[in-house]
Design an enzyme around this catalytic site. Structure first.
Site, PDB file in Angstrom:
ATOM      1  N   GLY A 213     -87.900  38.997  -0.910  1.00 15.55           N
ATOM      2  CA  GLY A 213     -87.123  37.800  -1.171  1.00 15.55           C
ATOM      3  C   GLY A 213     -87.908  36.533  -0.894  1.00 15.55           C
ATOM      4  O   GLY A 213     -89.140  36.504  -0.982  1.00 15.55           O
ATOM      5  N   GLY A 233     -89.937  30.072 -12.739  1.00 15.29           N
ATOM      6  CA  GLY A 233     -88.579  30.217 -12.247  1.00 15.29           C
ATOM      7  C   GLY A 233     -87.819  28.917 -12.316  1.00 15.29           C
ATOM      8  O   GLY A 233     -88.119  28.045 -13.138  1.00 15.29           O
ATOM      9  N   SER A 234     -86.850  28.766 -11.452  1.00 11.89           N
ATOM     10  CA  SER A 234     -85.955  27.614 -11.508  1.00 11.89           C
ATOM     11  C   SER A 234     -86.655  26.346 -11.028  1.00 11.89           C
ATOM     12  O   SER A 234     -87.585  26.386 -10.225  1.00 11.89           O
ATOM     13  CB  SER A 234     -84.723  27.871 -10.642  1.00 11.89           C
ATOM     14  OG  SER A 234     -85.048  27.783  -9.265  1.00 11.89           O
ATOM     15  N   GLU A 255     -93.995  26.684 -13.921  1.00 14.58           N
ATOM     16  CA  GLU A 255     -93.330  26.863 -15.213  1.00 14.58           C
ATOM     17  C   GLU A 255     -91.846  27.005 -14.918  1.00 14.58           C
ATOM     18  O   GLU A 255     -91.390  28.049 -14.456  1.00 14.58           O
ATOM     19  CB  GLU A 255     -93.880  28.089 -15.944  1.00 14.58           C
ATOM     20  CG  GLU A 255     -95.364  28.008 -16.272  1.00 14.58           C
ATOM     21  CD  GLU A 255     -95.695  26.895 -17.238  1.00 14.58           C
ATOM     22  OE1 GLU A 255     -94.800  26.464 -17.989  1.00 14.58           O
ATOM     23  OE2 GLU A 255     -96.850  26.431 -17.234  1.00 14.58           O
ATOM     24  N   LEU A 256     -91.066  25.965 -15.221  1.00 10.18           N
ATOM     25  CA  LEU A 256     -89.713  25.865 -14.691  1.00 10.18           C
ATOM     26  C   LEU A 256     -88.662  25.902 -15.804  1.00 10.18           C
ATOM     27  O   LEU A 256     -88.890  26.464 -16.859  1.00 10.18           O
ATOM     28  CB  LEU A 256     -89.611  24.599 -13.840  1.00 10.18           C
ATOM     29  CG  LEU A 256     -90.714  24.463 -12.780  1.00 10.18           C
ATOM     30  CD1 LEU A 256     -90.606  23.158 -12.030  1.00 10.18           C
ATOM     31  CD2 LEU A 256     -90.701  25.653 -11.829  1.00 10.18           C
ATOM     32  N   GLY A 257     -87.513  25.313 -15.546  1.00 12.58           N
ATOM     33  CA  GLY A 257     -86.380  25.442 -16.450  1.00 12.58           C
ATOM     34  C   GLY A 257     -86.424  24.482 -17.630  1.00 12.58           C
ATOM     35  O   GLY A 257     -87.381  23.747 -17.841  1.00 12.58           O
ATOM     36  N   CYS A 289     -86.120  30.448 -20.385  1.00  8.14           N
ATOM     37  CA  CYS A 289     -86.347  29.031 -20.087  1.00  8.14           C
ATOM     38  C   CYS A 289     -86.397  28.194 -21.355  1.00  8.14           C
ATOM     39  O   CYS A 289     -86.074  26.999 -21.336  1.00  8.14           O
ATOM     40  CB  CYS A 289     -87.631  28.859 -19.281  1.00  8.14           C
ATOM     41  SG  CYS A 289     -89.115  29.490 -20.099  1.00  8.14           S
ATOM     42  N   GLU A 383     -78.739  23.489 -16.771  1.00  7.87           N
ATOM     43  CA  GLU A 383     -79.198  24.715 -17.425  1.00  7.87           C
ATOM     44  C   GLU A 383     -78.146  25.804 -17.232  1.00  7.87           C
ATOM     45  O   GLU A 383     -77.703  26.050 -16.110  1.00  7.87           O
ATOM     46  CB  GLU A 383     -80.533  25.140 -16.832  1.00  7.87           C
ATOM     47  CG  GLU A 383     -81.248  26.204 -17.618  1.00  7.87           C
ATOM     48  CD  GLU A 383     -82.634  26.494 -17.070  1.00  7.87           C
ATOM     49  OE1 GLU A 383     -83.467  27.017 -17.826  1.00  7.87           O
ATOM     50  OE2 GLU A 383     -82.893  26.210 -15.879  1.00  7.87           O
TER      51      GLU A 383
END
Length: 488
Positions: A213, A233-234, A255-257, A289, A383
């Site tokens: 996690g 991810g977010s 590399e995001l939303g 994404c 999003e």
């Protein structure tokens, strides 16, 4: 080596990969099929001590790995690609089971993964630098050197490909890698990669796959032996990672939303436009994404477009892709379902109307079409990561640009039009990392640089020509026949 041997549960049960299969020091993770709820096994999870050990071992192993002849490194990547081709059925089956992918999406993802491996195999033989201008008797070189160890934190939605697009080029260029797959897709997005490279002959210790996690990700960001973090991810998680990595002077790729806009002009073939909108909104349940978060439609065709998209959504079958032919599978977990349901509720409270969909059964979410959305509605900006089409009218090209740019994100955009010149002029005014004229927003071909701006990323890109810059650092080297004498 059979398909059954590739990812046999007996291999990874309560284990993780550090060059060999060892027990995890953290609590075990349940491997679950989101469509059926079936438990597929338990994997080991790393503790912080194992992160530190893996990073230290990877740094040592990477030094020797970079010294391998370039074609030896390339051959490991080529062999991993051949193994993925041989065992594509097993890889696809695990993507269907563990990530809720439809078979078609799983097959596409494996194909992209194989392409990424082949493309990465070209990197060891790429030119490693440049000869710079200098004075007589002095050679001046700029050469690319590996970073050391790259930490890859991968997502659940395209778990195999989005991990491999960073792991493969990083390894090819002589780095070690510590990979943390999403805990919801540990097997298809983590152990599958470990197994391919293990069988391909990658030296032990160069690659570790450490499920876990947030504590595992945090340990990776803080570890002094990890030189770079590549995170997909977010945006919320990316901001925290960027802040903490920056404080430790690590290189970071985020590399995001996205809340991507698909703009449909008034001269289009409406059926083609609906096809593009449906694909970019509902593919993989909208959990991409690049998914289209806002469909901007010229008011002259708006009513017709909404009616036809509603009919299309009504036709899309939702169910378990492992046992029946469906268009949409499940959302990944309850948290994602509840987020989408809550956002729809808040959208209605702000004045939106839901023409169809939004009902849930377990993790299955009926594809929705939402109208009467204004820029002050939360669903205009947030999003969704679910199969929800938000359709908004505009009156002219200037308004379309203004609506499309009214977001903190900047990942992908598409413009559909018969007049290509008009579409390109409009597209040039959009703040986006990816721009598609006469195509929808979901597209990645491995050979292209992929990255967003604003809240969609930190302006970096992975893929294609970007990989050399992303996974190496420059070193300036000068060479003289003898040391000079200086006046001080």
């Amino acid at each position: 080596m059979s398909d059954e041997q590739l990812l046999a549960p007996s291999l990874w049960q309560n284990r993780l990969f550090t060059g060999r299969w060892v027990e995890g020091g953290g609590e075990t993770l349940t491997v679950r099929a989101p469509a059926s709820g079936e438990t597929l096994g338990q994997t080991g999870a790393a503790d912080t001590a194992q992160v530190a050990d893996a990073a230290r071992a990877s740094r040592r192993a990477a030094a020797g790995w970079f010294e391998h002849p370039y074609d030896d490194r390339a051959e490991v990547l080529r062999q991993a690609a051949r193994l993925a081709e041989t065992h594509r059925q097993a890889l696809e089956q695990w993507l269907v089971l563990e990530s809720g992918s439809t078979p078609a999406k799983a097959a596409f993802e494996v194909m992209l993964t194989i392409k990424a491996l082949h493309k990465a195999s070209e990197l060891p033989s790429a030119a490693a630098g440049e000869v710079l201008p200098s004075t007589p008797g002095r050679l001046s070189l700029a050469r690319r050197r590996p970073l050391g160890v790259v930490g890859v934190i991968a997502p659940f939605n395209f778990p195999l490909y989005l991990a491999m697009r960073a792991v493969a080029p990083a390894l090819a260029l002589g780095n070690g890698v510590v990979l943390k797959p999403d805990p919801r897709t540990t097997v298809c997005g983590g152990f599958s990669i470990a197994r391919l490279f293990e069988w391909a002959g990658l030296p032990a210790g160069v690659l570790s796959v450490l499920p876990g996690g947030r504590e595992v990700g945090s340990a990776m960001v803080e570890d002094p032996n990890i030189a770079m973090i590549q995170f997909t991810g977010s945006t919320a998680a990316g901001r925290k990672i960027g802040e903490r990595a920056g404080a430790r002077l690590k290189k970071v790729s985020l590399e995001l939303g996205g809340k991507n806009a698909l703009i449909i002009l008034d001269d289009v073939d409406i059926d083609r436009a609906v096809s593009n909108a449906s694909w970019s909104t509902y593919l993989h349940q909208g959990q991409i994404c690049m998914s289209c978060g806002r469909i901007l439609v010229h008011r002259a065709i708006y009513d017709t477009f909404v009616a036809r998209l509603t009919e299309r959504a009504k036709e899309l079958k939702v169910g378990d892709p492992a046992v029946e032919e469906v268009a949409l599978g499940p959302l990944i977990d309850e948290a994602q379902r509840d987020h989408a349901t809550d956002l729809l509720t808040r959208a209605r409270e702000a004045g939106a109307s839901v023409r169809i969909g939004g009902e849930t059964r377990g993790l299955f979410f009926q594809p929705a079409v939402v109208c009467d959305v204004t820029p002050d509605n939360p669903i205009f900006h947030e999003e969704t990561f679910a199969p929800v089409a938000v359709v908004i009218p505009f009156d002219n090209d200037d308004e379309a640009v203004r609506l499309a740019n009214d977001t903190e994100y900047g990942l992908s955009a598409g413009v559909i039009a018969k007049d290509v010149g008009r579409a390109l002029r409009l597209g040039e005014r959009l703040h986006t990392g990816l721009l598609h004229i006469n195509d929808q927003t979901v597209d990645d071909e491995v050979i292209n640089p992929f990255g967003g701006v604003g809240a969609s990323g930190n302006g970096t890109a992975v893929g294609g020509p970007a990989n050399l810059d992303e996974f190496t650092q420059w070193q300036w080297l000068t060479l003289k026949s003898e040391a000079p004498v200086y006046p001080l």
